[in-house]
Design an enzyme around this catalytic site. Sequence first.
Site, PDB file in Angstrom:
ATOM      1  N   GLY A 108       0.783  -1.237   0.000  1.00  0.00           N
ATOM      2  CA  GLY A 108       0.000   0.000   0.000  1.00  0.00           C
ATOM      3  C   GLY A 108       0.812   1.283   0.000  1.00  0.00           C
ATOM      4  O   GLY A 108       0.311   2.330   0.422  1.00  0.00           O
ATOM      5  N   SER A 109       2.042   1.220  -0.502  1.00  0.00           N
ATOM      6  CA  SER A 109       2.837   2.463  -0.515  1.00  0.00           C
ATOM      7  C   SER A 109       2.241   3.484  -1.488  1.00  0.00           C
ATOM      8  O   SER A 109       2.343   4.688  -1.265  1.00  0.00           O
ATOM      9  CB  SER A 109       4.307   2.182  -0.861  1.00  0.00           C
ATOM     10  OG  SER A 109       4.445   1.799  -2.203  1.00  0.00           O
ATOM     11  N   ASN A 110       1.604   2.994  -2.546  1.00  0.00           N
ATOM     12  CA  ASN A 110       0.956   3.933  -3.481  1.00  0.00           C
ATOM     13  C   ASN A 110      -0.303   4.540  -2.861  1.00  0.00           C
ATOM     14  O   ASN A 110      -0.592   5.718  -3.061  1.00  0.00           O
ATOM     15  CB  ASN A 110       0.630   3.237  -4.810  1.00  0.00           C
ATOM     16  CG  ASN A 110       1.845   3.182  -5.707  1.00  0.00           C
ATOM     17  OD1 ASN A 110       2.280   4.197  -6.247  1.00  0.00           O
ATOM     18  ND2 ASN A 110       2.426   2.004  -5.839  1.00  0.00           N
TER      19      ASN A 110
ATOM     20  N   LYS B 250      -5.177  -7.960  -9.180  1.00  0.00           N
ATOM     21  CA  LYS B 250      -6.222  -8.769  -9.815  1.00  0.00           C
ATOM     22  C   LYS B 250      -6.814  -8.014 -10.999  1.00  0.00           C
ATOM     23  O   LYS B 250      -6.706  -6.796 -11.084  1.00  0.00           O
ATOM     24  CB  LYS B 250      -7.339  -9.076  -8.805  1.00  0.00           C
ATOM     25  CG  LYS B 250      -6.848  -9.863  -7.614  1.00  0.00           C
ATOM     26  CD  LYS B 250      -6.563 -11.306  -7.988  1.00  0.00           C
ATOM     27  CE  LYS B 250      -6.027 -12.095  -6.816  1.00  0.00           C
ATOM     28  NZ  LYS B 250      -5.593 -13.439  -7.175  1.00  0.00           N
TER      29      LYS B 250
ATOM     30  N   ASN C 294      -4.751   2.980 -13.453  1.00  0.00           N
ATOM     31  CA  ASN C 294      -3.889   1.914 -12.922  1.00  0.00           C
ATOM     32  C   ASN C 294      -2.429   2.363 -12.948  1.00  0.00           C
ATOM     33  O   ASN C 294      -2.008   3.048 -13.874  1.00  0.00           O
ATOM     34  CB  ASN C 294      -4.038   0.651 -13.793  1.00  0.00           C
ATOM     35  CG  ASN C 294      -3.179  -0.499 -13.311  1.00  0.00           C
ATOM     36  OD1 ASN C 294      -3.105  -0.780 -12.114  1.00  0.00           O
ATOM     37  ND2 ASN C 294      -2.508  -1.165 -14.234  1.00  0.00           N
TER      38      ASN C 294
ATOM     39  N   HIS D  18       1.389   0.904 -13.145  1.00  0.00           N
ATOM     40  CA  HIS D  18       2.095  -0.330 -13.528  1.00  0.00           C
ATOM     41  C   HIS D  18       3.600  -0.107 -13.384  1.00  0.00           C
ATOM     42  O   HIS D  18       4.119   0.927 -13.821  1.00  0.00           O
ATOM     43  CB  HIS D  18       1.732  -0.710 -14.971  1.00  0.00           C
ATOM     44  CG  HIS D  18       2.306  -2.018 -15.376  1.00  0.00           C
ATOM     45  ND1 HIS D  18       1.751  -3.220 -14.986  1.00  0.00           N
ATOM     46  CD2 HIS D  18       3.404  -2.327 -16.099  1.00  0.00           C
ATOM     47  CE1 HIS D  18       2.483  -4.207 -15.470  1.00  0.00           C
ATOM     48  NE2 HIS D  18       3.504  -3.693 -16.150  1.00  0.00           N
TER      49      HIS D  18
ATOM     50  N   ASP E 186      -3.469  -4.170 -18.420  1.00  0.00           N
ATOM     51  CA  ASP E 186      -2.450  -3.152 -18.678  1.00  0.00           C
ATOM     52  C   ASP E 186      -2.587  -2.465 -20.031  1.00  0.00           C
ATOM     53  O   ASP E 186      -1.601  -2.060 -20.634  1.00  0.00           O
ATOM     54  CB  ASP E 186      -1.035  -3.754 -18.536  1.00  0.00           C
ATOM     55  CG  ASP E 186      -0.840  -4.395 -17.178  1.00  0.00           C
ATOM     56  OD1 ASP E 186      -1.302  -3.804 -16.177  1.00  0.00           O
ATOM     57  OD2 ASP E 186      -0.252  -5.480 -17.116  1.00  0.00           O
TER      58      ASP E 186
ATOM     59  N   GLU F 188       6.561   5.984  -9.028  1.00  0.00           N
ATOM     60  CA  GLU F 188       5.109   5.791  -8.917  1.00  0.00           C
ATOM     61  C   GLU F 188       4.492   6.774  -7.931  1.00  0.00           C
ATOM     62  O   GLU F 188       3.453   7.374  -8.197  1.00  0.00           O
ATOM     63  CB  GLU F 188       4.794   4.360  -8.467  1.00  0.00           C
ATOM     64  CG  GLU F 188       5.209   3.308  -9.476  1.00  0.00           C
ATOM     65  CD  GLU F 188       4.884   1.906  -9.020  1.00  0.00           C
ATOM     66  OE1 GLU F 188       4.286   1.733  -7.952  1.00  0.00           O
ATOM     67  OE2 GLU F 188       5.231   0.973  -9.744  1.00  0.00           O
TER      68      GLU F 188
HETATM   69  C1  GAR Z   1       3.552  -1.269  -7.331  1.00  0.00           C
HETATM   70  O1  GAR Z   1       4.868  -1.300  -7.816  1.00  0.00           O
HETATM   71  C2  GAR Z   1       2.560  -1.290  -8.473  1.00  0.00           C
HETATM   72  O2  GAR Z   1       3.013  -0.653  -9.632  1.00  0.00           O
HETATM   73  C3  GAR Z   1       2.442  -2.768  -8.746  1.00  0.00           C
HETATM   74  O3  GAR Z   1       2.476  -3.367  -7.479  1.00  0.00           O
HETATM   75  C4  GAR Z   1       3.237  -2.562  -6.578  1.00  0.00           C
HETATM   76  C5  GAR Z   1       2.395  -2.313  -5.339  1.00  0.00           C
HETATM   77  O4  GAR Z   1       3.115  -1.643  -4.360  1.00  0.00           O
HETATM   78  N1  GAR Z   1       1.233  -3.051  -9.454  1.00  0.00           N
HETATM   79  C6  GAR Z   1       1.136  -4.040 -10.333  1.00  0.00           C
HETATM   80  O5  GAR Z   1       2.043  -4.786 -10.571  1.00  0.00           O
HETATM   81  C7  GAR Z   1      -0.228  -4.168 -10.995  1.00  0.00           C
HETATM   82  N2  GAR Z   1      -0.098  -4.787 -12.282  1.00  0.00           N
HETATM   83  P1  GAR Z   1       2.400  -0.961  -3.114  1.00  0.00           P
HETATM   84  O6  GAR Z   1       1.448  -1.989  -2.521  1.00  0.00           O
HETATM   85  O7  GAR Z   1       3.525  -0.615  -2.197  1.00  0.00           O
HETATM   86  O8  GAR Z   1       1.652   0.249  -3.624  1.00  0.00           O
END
Ligand code: GAR
Length: 191
Positions: free
Chosen positions: A7-9, A88, A104, A106, A147, A176
């Site tokens: 969940g850093s994003n 998912k 999204n 990526h 994607d 990101e």
């Molecule tokens: C992030 O790097 C995001 O781009 C990727 O998962 C990570 C989640 O990090 N998403 C995907 O790969 C989706 N296709 P987070 O939980 O620290 O935000």
Amino acid sequence: MFASGYGSNLEAIYTAISSHTLRGVELVLVISNNSNSRALAFAKERHITAKHISLLKFGNDEEIFQKELLKILADMRIDLIVLAGYMKKMPNGVVEKYLGKIINVHPALLPEFGGSGMYGLNVHQTVLRSGKRISGATVHIVEGEYDSGKIILQEICPVFENDTPEILSDRVKEIEHRILPKAIQIVVDRI
Ligand code: GAR
């Protein structure tokens, strides 16, 4: 907001909203397919409605899963969905209902290194194996297929010979956390 793991994003978006860097947005709902995700705990601690909803929870019945998602999104009057580390596939009915309103992030430079199975550390592993010396992050509109959809923002970073998937992931996540709130602002200002 949909998130599967750390969940850093989600945190970057929360911080951007709290500091008024991201304007005109309210974070009202976090959905995760993973009941143990830090993303859900992060939301709960901040009194944001947090729900554990997954296809598995509905016995892999896609129709019921989709119906449930659409109901919650409607009940909460959601008008923009952000997939912030959601591993998912979004059901087609949700993509159709919220067309142009699902964003999204990526962890690579789409259209390369996207598609089924390309999520999280798998993406970085594949980039490293490809021998490419440049990677980065992409924020795009979700339009059905994995994607795919119009790219809103993209930024590059170097890939070094000694990188591990984890090290590359950290470098990409820094990007990101910057471009995801910016991309949300672009979309919000447009709708
Ligand atoms: C992030 O790097 C995001 O781009 C990727 O998962 C990570 C989640 O990090 N998403 C995907 O790969 C989706 N296709 P987070 O939980 O620290 O935000």
